[in-house]
Design a protein around this motif. Structure first.
Motif, PDB file in Angstrom:
ATOM      1  N   ASP A  48       0.882  -1.159   0.000  1.00  0.00           N
ATOM      2  CA  ASP A  48       0.000   0.000   0.000  1.00  0.00           C
ATOM      3  C   ASP A  48       0.927   1.218   0.000  1.00  0.00           C
ATOM      4  N   ARG A  49       1.107   1.842  -1.163  1.00  0.00           N
ATOM      5  CA  ARG A  49       2.099   2.915  -1.325  1.00  0.00           C
ATOM      6  C   ARG A  49       1.792   4.153  -0.489  1.00  0.00           C
ATOM      7  N   LYS A  50       0.516   4.483  -0.310  1.00  0.00           N
ATOM      8  CA  LYS A  50       0.175   5.648   0.518  1.00  0.00           C
ATOM      9  C   LYS A  50       0.588   5.409   1.974  1.00  0.00           C
ATOM     10  N   ALA A  51       0.294   4.241   2.484  1.00  0.00           N
ATOM     11  CA  ALA A  51       0.684   3.901   3.854  1.00  0.00           C
ATOM     12  C   ALA A  51       2.207   3.864   3.979  1.00  0.00           C
ATOM     13  N   TRP A  52       2.882   3.309   2.974  1.00  0.00           N
ATOM     14  CA  TRP A  52       4.342   3.230   2.951  1.00  0.00           C
ATOM     15  C   TRP A  52       4.960   4.632   3.088  1.00  0.00           C
ATOM     16  N   THR A  74       8.707  -6.747  -4.136  1.00  0.00           N
ATOM     17  CA  THR A  74       7.346  -7.232  -4.334  1.00  0.00           C
ATOM     18  C   THR A  74       7.328  -8.431  -5.271  1.00  0.00           C
ATOM     19  N   GLY A  75       6.151  -9.032  -5.364  1.00  0.00           N
ATOM     20  CA  GLY A  75       5.976 -10.193  -6.229  1.00  0.00           C
ATOM     21  C   GLY A  75       6.177 -11.482  -5.463  1.00  0.00           C
ATOM     22  N   HIS A  76       6.439 -12.541  -6.205  1.00  0.00           N
ATOM     23  CA  HIS A  76       6.621 -13.871  -5.626  1.00  0.00           C
ATOM     24  C   HIS A  76       8.059 -14.030  -5.158  1.00  0.00           C
ATOM     25  N   LEU A 107       5.945  -0.504   8.811  1.00  0.00           N
ATOM     26  CA  LEU A 107       5.816  -0.862   7.392  1.00  0.00           C
ATOM     27  C   LEU A 107       5.139  -2.218   7.255  1.00  0.00           C
ATOM     28  N   LYS A 108       5.560  -3.180   8.053  1.00  0.00           N
ATOM     29  CA  LYS A 108       4.964  -4.520   7.969  1.00  0.00           C
ATOM     30  C   LYS A 108       3.489  -4.508   8.378  1.00  0.00           C
ATOM     31  N   ALA A 109       3.154  -3.720   9.387  1.00  0.00           N
ATOM     32  CA  ALA A 109       1.773  -3.696   9.878  1.00  0.00           C
ATOM     33  C   ALA A 109       0.843  -2.844   9.014  1.00  0.00           C
TER      34      ALA A 109
END
Length: 120
Positions: A48-52, A74-76, A107-109
């Motif tokens: 979530d870029r806004k939260a980031w 990101t990704g697999h 960031l994780k949360a």
């Protein structure tokens, strides 16, 4: 993709060396087990870029902090792959270490979205 050494060099190049007494880093990788001990094989990672950006803005404003940079792979992602890279630069460890820990936790949360793939 960024790596932790590239991030360290980029941070060192942009901060005032007179204001920085230390850099602290986090290099999170995909574990072979889930938090509850089940065998895992991969993660799918999104953001979530806004939260980031909100988290980074908050952390950069802390007293004694010269820079906070983070990169999410990101990704697999397979076991052993990098996931979350964070570099914090600041004046003294009493300011830097708490900001590193809070940045990773927030960031994780708040921003990182993940799906864990357990082993069959």
């Amino acid at each position: 993709m960024a790596n932790i050494q590239e991030m360290i060099e980029a941070v060192k190049a942009k901060v005032d060396p007179a204001a920085v007494g230390m850099l602290a880093c986090h290099n999170g990788v995909v574990r072979a087990t889930s938090r509850d001990g089940k065998p895992a094989r991969a993660l799918d990672i999104d953001c979530d870029r806004k939260a980031w950006e909100r988290v980074l803005r908050d952390m950069r404003a802390r007293p004694g902090i010269a820079a906070v940079e983070a990169h999410l792979c990101t990704g697999h992602r397979q076991v052993g792959d990098d996931v979350l890279l964070v570099v914090v630069a600041g004046d003294i460890r009493e300011n830097v270490f708490p900001v590193l820990e809070e940045t990773v936790n927030r960031l994780k949360a708040e921003a990182v979205k993940k799906k864990e793939w357990l082993a069959d």
